[in-house]
Design an enzyme around this catalytic site. Structure first.
Site, PDB file in Angstrom:
ATOM      1  N   ASP A   2      23.522 -31.800  14.009  1.00  0.00           N
ATOM      2  CA  ASP A   2      23.655 -32.574  15.234  1.00  0.00           C
ATOM      3  C   ASP A   2      22.870 -33.878  15.147  1.00  0.00           C
ATOM      4  O   ASP A   2      21.805 -33.923  14.525  1.00  0.00           O
ATOM      5  CB  ASP A   2      23.146 -31.724  16.412  1.00  0.00           C
ATOM      6  CG  ASP A   2      23.629 -32.249  17.746  1.00  0.00           C
ATOM      7  OD1 ASP A   2      24.536 -33.111  17.761  1.00  0.00           O
ATOM      8  OD2 ASP A   2      23.082 -31.823  18.774  1.00  0.00           O
ATOM      9  N   ARG A  15      30.168 -44.658  16.062  1.00  0.00           N
ATOM     10  CA  ARG A  15      29.842 -43.247  15.805  1.00  0.00           C
ATOM     11  C   ARG A  15      30.323 -42.773  14.440  1.00  0.00           C
ATOM     12  O   ARG A  15      29.671 -41.953  13.792  1.00  0.00           O
ATOM     13  CB  ARG A  15      30.443 -42.358  16.897  1.00  0.00           C
ATOM     14  CG  ARG A  15      29.794 -42.531  18.260  1.00  0.00           C
ATOM     15  CD  ARG A  15      30.445 -41.609  19.296  1.00  0.00           C
ATOM     16  NE  ARG A  15      30.211 -40.211  18.994  1.00  0.00           N
ATOM     17  CZ  ARG A  15      29.118 -39.531  19.390  1.00  0.00           C
ATOM     18  NH1 ARG A  15      28.207 -40.125  20.130  1.00  0.00           N
ATOM     19  NH2 ARG A  15      28.971 -38.277  19.073  1.00  0.00           N
ATOM     20  N   HIS A  19      28.925 -40.197  11.391  1.00  0.00           N
ATOM     21  CA  HIS A  19      29.604 -39.048  10.788  1.00  0.00           C
ATOM     22  C   HIS A  19      29.680 -39.206   9.264  1.00  0.00           C
ATOM     23  O   HIS A  19      29.523 -38.240   8.526  1.00  0.00           O
ATOM     24  CB  HIS A  19      31.000 -38.872  11.388  1.00  0.00           C
ATOM     25  CG  HIS A  19      30.973 -38.533  12.851  1.00  0.00           C
ATOM     26  ND1 HIS A  19      30.105 -37.591  13.376  1.00  0.00           N
ATOM     27  CD2 HIS A  19      31.695 -39.003  13.911  1.00  0.00           C
ATOM     28  CE1 HIS A  19      30.309 -37.498  14.692  1.00  0.00           C
ATOM     29  NE2 HIS A  19      31.264 -38.352  15.027  1.00  0.00           N
ATOM     30  N   ARG A  53      36.358 -34.177  22.576  1.00  0.00           N
ATOM     31  CA  ARG A  53      35.928 -35.569  22.333  1.00  0.00           C
ATOM     32  C   ARG A  53      37.129 -36.510  22.364  1.00  0.00           C
ATOM     33  O   ARG A  53      38.271 -36.078  22.214  1.00  0.00           O
ATOM     34  CB  ARG A  53      35.224 -35.642  20.982  1.00  0.00           C
ATOM     35  CG  ARG A  53      33.912 -34.874  21.017  1.00  0.00           C
ATOM     36  CD  ARG A  53      33.037 -35.210  19.845  1.00  0.00           C
ATOM     37  NE  ARG A  53      31.792 -34.464  19.968  1.00  0.00           N
ATOM     38  CZ  ARG A  53      30.707 -34.702  19.258  1.00  0.00           C
ATOM     39  NH1 ARG A  53      30.704 -35.668  18.371  1.00  0.00           N
ATOM     40  NH2 ARG A  53      29.611 -33.982  19.434  1.00  0.00           N
ATOM     41  N   LEU A 113      26.450 -20.088  -5.003  1.00  0.00           N
ATOM     42  CA  LEU A 113      26.173 -20.459  -3.613  1.00  0.00           C
ATOM     43  C   LEU A 113      27.454 -20.332  -2.796  1.00  0.00           C
ATOM     44  O   LEU A 113      28.480 -20.925  -3.135  1.00  0.00           O
ATOM     45  CB  LEU A 113      25.651 -21.905  -3.537  1.00  0.00           C
ATOM     46  CG  LEU A 113      25.543 -22.508  -2.126  1.00  0.00           C
ATOM     47  CD1 LEU A 113      24.559 -21.735  -1.254  1.00  0.00           C
ATOM     48  CD2 LEU A 113      25.131 -23.985  -2.201  1.00  0.00           C
ATOM     49  N   SER A 178      24.507 -23.425  20.955  1.00  0.00           N
ATOM     50  CA  SER A 178      25.828 -24.028  21.159  1.00  0.00           C
ATOM     51  C   SER A 178      26.966 -23.206  20.563  1.00  0.00           C
ATOM     52  O   SER A 178      27.819 -23.747  19.844  1.00  0.00           O
ATOM     53  CB  SER A 178      25.855 -25.453  20.601  1.00  0.00           C
ATOM     54  OG  SER A 178      24.921 -26.258  21.268  1.00  0.00           O
TER      55      SER A 178
END
Ligand code: IPE
Ligand code: MG
Length: 224
Positions: A2, A15, A19, A53, A113, A178
């Site tokens: 976040d 924005r 990102h 959004r 992983l 959240s």
């Protein structure tokens, strides 16, 4: 993960720049996990609620996702990473859904992983979907409701076969889950960092692991 938007706003950038920088932080984090020998890493990249959004931002995010799947998976595969996607996959465009399948197939033989990417993911809807599958199995006569236990229920979740998280780390100063891995987080240690996700790096990862190592985990038992 976040804080991308605030990171961009602090620099007077759109924005999407946040990102993009966030995608770099994902690369650093996977590298750090590999270096520390962490075997399971789940990245909360896009929540069910994120569809609310503005359309432009959704397009930017799905565009980045498409780009990432096209350009990073080969390298992840070469590094021994196994990729999985959890969430409402069908809400994404057909080519992205196909890329999920390809990425999972290409990395299926890896075990160094395990990276799970949560996309259009919501913990509550995951639990409801699992309950629905349980009910269907009961109706079909393949499951005895009286025999259902926690392990059996967990097998119906998106995360079947994945261990519960030991540590959940949230960036950007918010102190909430959240809707992330609600069932699986029952005994997770929580770490909240004031750093914005695009600034997250190897040092923060190492500090979170050190913080985790200092915690005493009792799982409800008495202190010894
Ligand atoms: C996280 O950053 C990225 C996604 C949720 C996709 P945000 O976009 O939530 O950034 P802030 O919270 O507005 O700073
Ligand atoms: Mg946010």
């Amino acid at each position: 993960m976040d804080g991308n938007g605030r990171w961009a706003a602090a620099r007077g950038l759109p924005r999407v720049a946040g990102h993009r920088a966030g995608a770099q932080a994902v690369r650093r984090t996977i590298e750090a996990a590999l270096q520390h020998g962490v075997q399971w890493l789940t990245l909360y990249a896009f929540s069910s609620e994120n569809w609310r959004r503005p359309e432009g931002e959704i397009t930017d995010l799905t565009g980045l996702l498409r780009h990432y799947l096209r350009n990073e998976v080969t390298e992840l595969a070469a590094n021994g990473v196994r990729l999985r996607v959890i969430g409402e996959r069908r809400r994404f465009a057909a080519d992205i859904q196909a890329a999920f399948v390809d990425a999972e197939r290409l990395t299926a033989g890896n075990a160094r992983l395990n990276v799970t990417v949560a996309l259009s993911y919501g913990g509550r809807s995951e639990i409801v979907a699992a309950a629905r599958r349980v009910a269907e199995a009961a109706l079909a006569g393949t499951l005895d409701p009286a025999a259902l236990d926690e392990a059996g229920f967990a097998e119906k979740l998106f995360t079947a076969g994945t261990p519960d998280p030991d540590l959940i780390l949230r960036t950007s100063g918010e102190r909430r889950l959240s809707n992330f891995l609600l069932w699986q987080a029952a005994y997770a240690e929580l770490v909240f960092l004031d750093v914005l996700w695009p600034d997250f790096g190897a040092q923060h990862f190492a500090e979170a692991l050190a913080d985790y190592a200092r915690r005493e985990r009792r799982f409800g038992a008495r202190p010894v």
